[in-house]
Enzyme design. Sequence first.
Site, PDB file in Angstrom:
ATOM      1  N   HIS A   1      -5.650  -8.220  -6.774  1.00 11.47           N
ATOM      2  CA  HIS A   1      -4.514  -7.541  -6.143  1.00 11.47           C
ATOM      3  C   HIS A   1      -3.714  -6.705  -7.144  1.00 11.47           C
ATOM      4  O   HIS A   1      -3.580  -5.493  -6.957  1.00 11.47           O
ATOM      5  CB  HIS A   1      -3.654  -8.556  -5.386  1.00 11.47           C
TER       6      HIS A   1
ATOM      7  N   HIS B   1       3.263  -7.160 -11.738  1.00 11.21           N
ATOM      8  CA  HIS B   1       4.331  -7.190 -10.738  1.00 11.21           C
ATOM      9  C   HIS B   1       4.524  -8.527 -10.040  1.00 11.21           C
ATOM     10  O   HIS B   1       5.615  -8.825  -9.586  1.00 11.21           O
ATOM     11  CB  HIS B   1       4.176  -6.043  -9.719  1.00 11.21           C
TER      12      HIS B   1
ATOM     13  N   GLU C   1       7.166 -13.695 -10.382  1.00 13.14           N
ATOM     14  CA  GLU C   1       7.418 -14.266  -9.066  1.00 13.14           C
ATOM     15  C   GLU C   1       6.604 -15.530  -8.831  1.00 13.14           C
ATOM     16  O   GLU C   1       7.104 -16.531  -8.371  1.00 13.14           O
ATOM     17  CB  GLU C   1       7.055 -13.200  -8.016  1.00 13.14           C
ATOM     18  N   ASP C   2       5.323 -15.472  -9.170  1.00 18.03           N
ATOM     19  CA  ASP C   2       4.414 -16.527  -8.715  1.00 18.03           C
ATOM     20  C   ASP C   2       3.951 -17.498  -9.791  1.00 18.03           C
ATOM     21  O   ASP C   2       3.243 -18.446  -9.497  1.00 18.03           O
ATOM     22  CB  ASP C   2       3.137 -15.897  -8.121  1.00 18.03           C
TER      23      ASP C   2
ATOM     24  N   ASP D   1       2.104  -1.627  -3.747  1.00 16.18           N
ATOM     25  CA  ASP D   1       1.920  -3.046  -3.443  1.00 16.18           C
ATOM     26  C   ASP D   1       1.796  -3.229  -1.929  1.00 16.18           C
ATOM     27  O   ASP D   1       0.896  -3.881  -1.421  1.00 16.18           O
ATOM     28  CB  ASP D   1       3.145  -3.803  -4.000  1.00 16.18           C
TER      29      ASP D   1
ATOM     30  N   ASP E   1      -5.257  20.064  19.061  1.00 15.51           N
ATOM     31  CA  ASP E   1      -5.230  20.123  17.592  1.00 15.51           C
ATOM     32  C   ASP E   1      -5.536  18.763  16.976  1.00 15.51           C
ATOM     33  O   ASP E   1      -4.688  18.129  16.375  1.00 15.51           O
ATOM     34  CB  ASP E   1      -3.912  20.682  17.073  1.00 15.51           C
TER      35      ASP E   1
HETATM   36 MN    MN Z   1       2.052  -7.960  -4.776  1.00 20.76          MN
END
Ligand code: MN
Length: 745
Positions: free
Chosen positions: A66, A91, A95-96, A156, A276
């Site tokens: 990812h 990124h 956070e994780d 993201d 169109d």
């Molecule tokens: Mn992400």
Amino acid sequence: MAEVLEKIYQNEEERKLILREYRKLLRTLPSSATGEDRDNVRRAFELAVQAHAQQRRKSGDPYILHPIEVARICAEEIGLGPTAIVAALLHDVVEDTDVTLDDIRKEFGERIARLVDGLTKLDHTYDSESPQAENFRKVLSFLVEDVRVVLIKIADRLHNMRTLGAMPRHKQLKIASETSYIYAPLAHRLGLYAIKSELEDLCLKVTEPEAYQDIARKLRETKEERNQYIKRFIEPIKRKLDETGLKYRILGRPKSISSIYNKIRTKRVSFEQIYDLFAVRIILDVPREREKAACWEVYSAVTDVYRPLPERLKDWVSNPKSNGYESLHTTVIGPDGKYVEVQIRTERMDEVAEKGFAAHWKYKGINATSSSVFEVWLDEVRELLENKDADAREFIHDFKTNLFTQEVYVTTPKGEVRVLPKGATALDFAFHIHTEVGYHCRAVKVNQRIVPLGYKLQNGDQVEVLTDQRQKPNADWLKLVVTGKARARIRRALNEERRRQGEMGREALQRKLANLKVDDFLQAVDTLVRYYGYASHLDLYYAIATEQVEINDLLADFELKDRKLVPRQQPADAEKAASSDQPAARVLPERRPSRAGLLIDGEPAEHYNYTFAACCNPVQGDDIFAFISRNGGLKIHRANCPNATHLMANYDYRIRRAEWVTTSNTEFVAELKITGIDDGPGVIERLSHELSSKLRVNIRSFSIEGREGYFEGTIKLLVSNVNQLNLAIRTLQHLDNVSSVVRVR
Ligand code: MN
């Protein structure tokens, strides 16, 4: 590097895949990247591999794929440089995983740490309990600080949308609605056309899977025929252009699925009736100083071959859009009398149109004004953010109007061109000129004539504002403006006035509570505000000051405990609590007979006080969700209800999961709009015969109106599920003389 991977991933295929993706990323680095840049990317990759070692995505893929892919999107599809690539790789790390921001600062320096910090904070946006509007404000505060945070965030989001399949349905809907509410418009505003269209298509795929697949299939089926036509159309243009000696590429591009879908819906036409479905684009390779002349030369060549529709000429070369878009558009009448849109632009304009913001910076050195269009806009966003008075919902509304990308061009009496969002009014123009001019706007003249302040500006209007120092904004003005700037300014002025008056209310309340020996004044005010559902402290003070409420009445429901205000326990409380700011679904004491096989948050629906929303009338089998309304009841909406995006994006904490379980014999009302050719009396009989005797669907009401050989009717049917409804629609569609059957939302 390989050793690091070997320790973590036993599966050789996975190791190979990760390395392949990583090498692909390295190839996106520009040749100007320094050894230090390359080193940083490598170290960021290694850190991310280790940090995410234990994680997998919902699809089962190693998580590290990812961030690599997000970094690649940043580089290839947005055109960002090495700093952003490093930040994108990192990124999700803070956070994780166990890695801290300090670790990143030590390893990669302050600049990258700040980007990662912004991305981490933005990541809290979904899944969190706070209302989306608050989150958007956060998104924007990062936007003005460093646009790259938001660009990486868009990358993201794009990757998450591309890989949404593995998520449960209600999560998909939530992410899609947030995307279409904020990220797609933002991408558009930042000039990322390709990404914006893709995000919109991906959202449509989630919210309207059938319509999406239907259009995708029809596009595939008609592809060969379309290509033949494009070839035939392009041929004579090519011959002409070759004579000019210009270097060019020419291509026919299909329009995005979502734009076709929108056309079908808003114009109420079928896929086959859209002429169109594609546009022809001519991209020129010319030096900067020759751009404008060359575009017009091509225009002239094209219109020598095909007749143009003059009203469809759009010249964004002389007047670029405020998101930086430059291009010359015209619609011509091609072979077989078909209308074809032709877009003429240079390679530079094309890159700017596809990659937006980042490409602008790349060309900034050549022409400083090309990036200033963003700076003007960023200044406006900054200004909105400064207005701390606006509550989050007002703020997001202000900002949404700021995202408008359709524009209207008007001039000042001195002949200066001013660009405002389409729909902007005379009063918006006054605020656009200057805040003071807005505050004291007495009247506005358009083309020398006085117009109402709410007059909608038209292209080419010459606008003049007359001011009067005694004039000041009033609450009605909010209804007369659409731009974020004007709204924010008017609200600020009104709030100042309210604050001045509210001060008296605050003093009175403070005296009263002091007499009662309440300890903590602000806490007591909080209690009252929440209990009575006021939007802010100021609103309560203002209500007291203007005698809309009596302090004694306010306090009647309360008693004093430990020198604090506490609501008395009375049956009457339930009513008021329900209208307070804390929405709560009240569970009804007695069970009601089941009305439908419906589950809300996994529980039988009859445990709740619920109704079907009148705006979209869901029927069994529709994709649905439940929404806690202000008075505490639940409303069941269709996932594709026109209000759904707004509700999910702004009040996601009030959304509950809802799903159908078994088919019951409950019936639902569905409304159809039907049009066709009126070939004399008997239309109603024919239609109702088809419905009631062949399909055995009950008709609840039927009204029809005919004029000039054409009829339009509304039928309300009672159906038991969506399959039965779709069958009815298909059957009606196939009848002779029926031209369209649409379910009304
Ligand atoms: Mn992400």
